[in-house]
Design a protein around this motif. Structure first.
Motif, mmCIF file in Angstrom:
data_model
loop_
_atom_site.group_PDB
_atom_site.id
_atom_site.type_symbol
_atom_site.label_atom_id
_atom_site.label_comp_id
_atom_site.label_asym_id
_atom_site.label_seq_id
_atom_site.Cartn_x
_atom_site.Cartn_y
_atom_site.Cartn_z
ATOM 1 N N PRO A 214 -56.762 -6.223 -1.580
ATOM 2 C CA PRO A 214 -56.784 -5.846 -3.013
ATOM 3 C C PRO A 214 -57.250 -4.409 -3.225
ATOM 4 O O PRO A 214 -56.730 -3.702 -4.088
ATOM 5 C CB PRO A 214 -57.772 -6.853 -3.630
ATOM 6 C CG PRO A 214 -57.778 -8.016 -2.688
ATOM 7 C CD PRO A 214 -57.604 -7.426 -1.321
ATOM 8 N N GLU A 215 -58.223 -3.989 -2.427
ATOM 9 C CA GLU A 215 -58.719 -2.618 -2.545
ATOM 10 C C GLU A 215 -57.643 -1.605 -2.158
ATOM 11 O O GLU A 215 -57.475 -0.560 -2.813
ATOM 12 C CB GLU A 215 -59.949 -2.451 -1.646
ATOM 13 C CG GLU A 215 -60.538 -1.060 -1.641
ATOM 14 C CD GLU A 215 -61.683 -0.934 -0.637
ATOM 15 O OE1 GLU A 215 -62.093 0.203 -0.380
ATOM 16 O OE2 GLU A 215 -62.128 -1.974 -0.110
ATOM 17 N N ILE A 217 -54.361 -2.018 -2.295
ATOM 18 C CA ILE A 217 -53.323 -2.002 -3.342
ATOM 19 C C ILE A 217 -53.819 -1.244 -4.571
ATOM 20 O O ILE A 217 -53.085 -0.447 -5.170
ATOM 21 C CB ILE A 217 -52.907 -3.432 -3.718
ATOM 22 C CG1 ILE A 217 -52.306 -4.151 -2.511
ATOM 23 C CG2 ILE A 217 -51.911 -3.410 -4.868
ATOM 24 C CD1 ILE A 217 -51.065 -3.490 -1.955
ATOM 25 N N SER A 218 -55.072 -1.467 -4.949
ATOM 26 C CA SER A 218 -55.606 -0.825 -6.156
ATOM 27 C C SER A 218 -55.748 0.677 -6.002
ATOM 28 O O SER A 218 -55.838 1.401 -7.003
ATOM 29 C CB SER A 218 -56.971 -1.435 -6.507
ATOM 30 O OG SER A 218 -57.916 -1.136 -5.499
ATOM 31 N N GLU A 219 -55.797 1.164 -4.768
ATOM 32 C CA GLU A 219 -55.884 2.606 -4.540
ATOM 33 C C GLU A 219 -54.507 3.239 -4.351
ATOM 34 O O GLU A 219 -54.213 4.290 -4.921
ATOM 35 C CB GLU A 219 -56.758 2.889 -3.315
ATOM 36 C CG GLU A 219 -58.240 2.587 -3.518
ATOM 37 C CD GLU A 219 -59.050 2.869 -2.267
ATOM 38 O OE1 GLU A 219 -58.423 3.246 -1.240
ATOM 39 O OE2 GLU A 219 -60.277 2.727 -2.314
ATOM 40 N N LYS A 221 -51.266 1.966 -4.928
ATOM 41 C CA LYS A 221 -50.220 1.786 -5.938
ATOM 42 C C LYS A 221 -50.397 2.692 -7.147
ATOM 43 O O LYS A 221 -49.436 3.371 -7.562
ATOM 44 C CB LYS A 221 -50.161 0.320 -6.363
ATOM 45 C CG LYS A 221 -48.901 -0.028 -7.155
ATOM 46 C CD LYS A 221 -48.781 -1.536 -7.315
ATOM 47 C CE LYS A 221 -47.457 -1.915 -7.974
ATOM 48 N NZ LYS A 221 -47.297 -3.386 -8.068
ATOM 49 N N PRO A 222 -51.610 2.774 -7.760
ATOM 50 C CA PRO A 222 -51.760 3.698 -8.888
ATOM 51 C C PRO A 222 -51.517 5.158 -8.510
ATOM 52 O O PRO A 222 -51.021 5.940 -9.328
ATOM 53 C CB PRO A 222 -53.211 3.482 -9.339
ATOM 54 C CG PRO A 222 -53.554 2.113 -8.857
ATOM 55 C CD PRO A 222 -52.808 1.950 -7.567
ATOM 56 N N GLN A 367 -45.138 -6.706 -0.749
ATOM 57 C CA GLN A 367 -45.818 -5.616 -1.438
ATOM 58 C C GLN A 367 -45.714 -4.312 -0.648
ATOM 59 O O GLN A 367 -45.534 -3.232 -1.224
ATOM 60 C CB GLN A 367 -47.293 -5.975 -1.652
ATOM 61 C CG GLN A 367 -48.032 -5.061 -2.585
ATOM 62 C CD GLN A 367 -47.510 -5.101 -3.999
ATOM 63 O OE1 GLN A 367 -47.142 -4.074 -4.568
ATOM 64 N NE2 GLN A 367 -47.456 -6.293 -4.587
#
Length: 543
Positions: A214-215, A217-219, A221-222, A367
Motif C-alpha cells: 500500500p505504501e 502504491i500510495s507513493e 501512483k500519485p 496493478q
C-alpha cells in the motif's frame, strides 16, 4: 573478408539492378531558418541596458512542433512597455566544530560460546528478539512465518529479519545442531528453529512486499498521475505561453547589440534567473517588471498558475526513482510468483503461504502492469514536452523542469504581492503629501484672513478716534451757514438740529463700540449682552 553493411547493400543492389542507395541529405546551413521563420526584429535602444543572461535555442535544433516556431513576440511590443524597460534597466568560512562522537559499543554478554554465528550477527538477532518478539517462543515465531501471520510479523520486524537472518550455509549448520540447543546461544537457537522453513528469506521478502505494497502504491501512483497531468497542463496553458512570449520580447530588447540578441527561444531554466537582473535603483528586478507589465497589458495571464494545479507535486517527482520503484515491484512480484509455484505443496499443516498470497499476487501483477503503462505515458508526454520547449529530457529531468516552473510560479506570486505593497505605500505617501499641502494652504489662508481682520479693526479704530476727536473739539458741528432765506427759521431750531446730529453720532459710536466689545468678549471666552455700565465705561474711556 567481411563486408560492411553499406558495401553489402551496394553489392545486393548491383546484383538486382537497383543501383546505389541515395546519399543522405546534407545538413541544413546555420544561416538558413527552418519552418518559415523570419529574422528577428532589431530594436533601437538609447543607451546601454542590463542584459538578460539567458541561454538561447538556435532554430536548427527546433522541430516543427516546437513552441518557439509559432512565437511572434514583436506583436506584443508597445512604446510604454519598451520605454519603461529602458528606463528601469539602463546599465549603470564558518569553522566546523570537530566533535568526536563517542560510539557506545554494546557488548553481548557471553554466557555461551558462539558455535556458528559471529558476534555481530548474534548481537543483531538478540536485539531483534528482545524487542517486539520478546515474549514469544521461537517455535511460535516459526509458526507465524509459515502461516504468514503479519499481526506478529509486522513490516518493521520482517525488514529486520531479512537483514539479520544468517545466510543459507550457516542456517544449515545450525539446523544440524538443533538437537544440541542447550549448547547454543539464544540467537543461534532462534536461527536453528526457523532454519528448516524452506526458502525462508524469499518468503520473508514476499511477506514484506505485501506489507509495504500500500505504501508503494500510495507513493508511485500519485507521482505518475501528477507528472502526467503537469506535462499536459504546461504544454496547453495559453497564459503561460503568453508570459514566455512577452519575456522573449523583453529579453531581446534588453540584449540589443549583444550576441544574445534576436533570440528565437530560451531555455526554461532562465525563468528562475529573472530576480538576478536588478533595475537602475536596485529596488526591483526584471521579474517585478514582467509582473507589472502583465498586470497592466495582459491581466488574464496573472492567473496562469490556476492552469497548472499539479506543478507542486510534479516538482517532487523523480522519473528515475519511480522507474526504480517499478522495477523493484516487478522483481518482487516475480519472486512472489516463483515462491507460489514452489509452495504448491505445503511444508506442514501450518503452511498457509499459497492460500494467503495467491490472490495478492494477482492483484499486485495487475496493478504493476497498470503503473508501467501509466509510466510509459508520462515518459512519452515528457518527451513531447522536451520537443515542444526544445531541451534534452535526459539532461533536464522532469523533476528539474517542474521545479523550475514551480520556483517561477512562487516567485511570480511574491513579486505580484510586493508590487501591490509598493503601490499601496506610494499611494499612502501621496495622500500624506497632499494632506500636508492642504494643511499648509489652510494655514496660509487663516493667516491672510486674520491680517485682513486686524487691518479692518485698525481702520475702524481710526475712524472712531477721528469722530471722537471731532466731537471733543466741536469741529463736527462747524459747517458753513446757508444764506438767509426769505422765511428765516424760528429761534431754537438750529440748536435742536445740532443736538439731533450729536445724538445720531453718539448712537453710531455706541453701536460700533458695542460690536467691537462683543468681538473682544467672544475672543476672551465671555458671553452675555453688554450692560449699560460696561458700555458707558467703554465710551468714557475712549472719550
Amino acid at each position: 573478408m567481411a563486408l560492411s553493411r553499406t558495401a553489402c547493400a551496394m553489392y545486393v543492389c548491383d546484383v538486382i539492378g537497383c543501383g546505389p542507395p541515395p546519399p543522405p541529405p546534407p545538413p541544413m546551413p546555420k544561416d538558413i531558418l527552418p519552418y518559415g521563420l523570419k529574422p528577428k526584429k532589431k530594436w533601437e535602444v538609447e543607451g546601454p541596458l542590463k542584459r538578460a543572461n539567458w541561454k538561447t535555442i538556435i532554430p536548427q535544433k527546433m522541430s516543427e512542433k516546437a513552441f518557439w516556431v509559432k512565437v511572434q513576440e514583436d506583436k506584443l511590443a508597445s512604446p510604454d512597455i519598451l520605454t519603461g524597460l529602458a528606463q528601469k534597466f539602463s546599465s549603470k568560512p564558518v569553522a566546523k566544530k570537530n566533535e568526536d562522537a563517542v560510539d557506545k559499543v554494546h557488548t553481548l554478554k557471553k554466557v555461551k560460546d558462539l558455535k556458528v554465528l559471529d558476534s555481530k550477527a548474534a548481537q543483531n538477532l538478540s536485539i531483534l528478539l528482545s524487542g517486539s518478539l520478546k515474549h514469544m517462543s521461537y517455535d511460535h515465531i516459526r509458526t507465524c512465518v509459515l502461516r504468514c501471520d503479519t499481526t506478529v510479523l509486522t513490516a518493521d520486524v520482517l525488514d529486520l529479519l531479512i537483514q539479520h537472518i544468517p545466510p543459507a550455509d550457516q542456517l544449515k549448520k545450525l539446523s544440524e545442531l538443533k538437537c544440541k540447543s542447550e549448547e547454543l546461544t539464544e540467537a543461534e537457537q532462534f536461527a536453528a528453529t526457523v532454519a528448516d522453513v524452506k526458502r525462508l528469506v524469499p518468503r520473508l521478502r514476499s511477506l514484506a512486499f505485501r506489507e509495504h505494497y500500500p505504501e508503494i502504491i500510495s507513493e508511485v501512483k500519485p507521482d505518475i498521475v501528477s507528472g502526467t497531468a503537469a506535462c499536459e497542463e504546461v504544454k496547453s496553458s495559453g497564459k503561460f505561453a503568453k508570459i514566455l512570449e512577452l519575456l522573449l520580447l523583453l529579453g531581446n530588447y534588453m540584449n540589443t547589440g549583444s550576441n544574445n540578441a534576436g533570440a528565437y527561444g530560451f531555455e526554461i531554466s532562465f525563468l528562475t534567473k529573472l530576480t538576478a537582473t536588478k533595475d537602475l535603483e536596485n529596488k526591483q528586478t526584471l521579474l517585478h517588471y514582467l509582473v507589472e507589465t502583465i498586470e497592466s497589458k495582459f491581466p488574464d495571464a496573472l492567473t496562469f498558475a490556476e492552469e497548472m494545479p499539479h506543478i507542486d507535486r510534479a516538482a517532487r517527482v523523480s522519473m528515475e526513482n519511480v522507474q526504480k520503484s517499478l522495477k523493484k515491484m516487478e522483481n518482487d512480484i516475480k519472486a512472489l510468483e516463483m515462491d507460489l509455484n514452489n509452495a504448491r505443496v505445503p511444508q506442514s499443516p501450518d503452511d498457509l503461504f499459497n492460500e494467503n498470497m495467491a490472490s495478492f499476487a494477482v492483484e499486485a501483477r495487475e496493478q504493476c502492469d497498470l503503473l508501467h503503462s501509466m509510466f510509459r505515458k508520462m515518459e512519452a508526454l515528457y518527451g513531447e514536452l522536451a520537443e515542444y520547449y526544445v531541451f534534452d529530457p535526459h539532461k533536464y529531468t522532469l523533476e528539474e523542469f517542474f521545479s523550475d516552473i514551480k520556483t517561477f510560479k512562487d516567485s511570480f506570486a511574491s513579486a505580484y504581492q510586493e508590487n501591490v505593497v509598493a503601490r499601496e505605500t506610494e499611494e499612502r505617501a501621496r495622500r500624506a503629501r497632499e494632506a500636508r499641502a492642504t494643511a499648509e494652504r489652510e494655514r496660509r489662508d487663516r493667516q491672510h484672513r486674520y491680517k485682513q481682520f486686524v487691518d479692518m479693526e485698525r481702520a475702524q479704530d481710526g475712524v472712531m478716534d477721528s469722530l471722537m476727536e471731532a466731537l471733543q473739539s466741536g469741529s463736527a458741528f462747524s459747517r458753513e451757514r446757508p444764506r438767509k432765506k426769505a422765511n428765516p427759521r424760528v429761534a431754537g431750531e438750529d440748536a435742536n438740529e445740532e443736538e439731533s446730529l450729536v445724538q445720531a453720532i453718539l448712537q453710531r459710536i455706541a453701536a460700533e463700540r458695542r460690536a467691537q466689545l462683543s468681538r473682544s468678549r467672544s475672543r476672551s471666552g465671555l458671553t452675555g449682552p453688554l450692560t449699560s455700565r460696561e458700555l458707558t465705561n467703554e465710551l468714557l474711556s475712549n472719550a
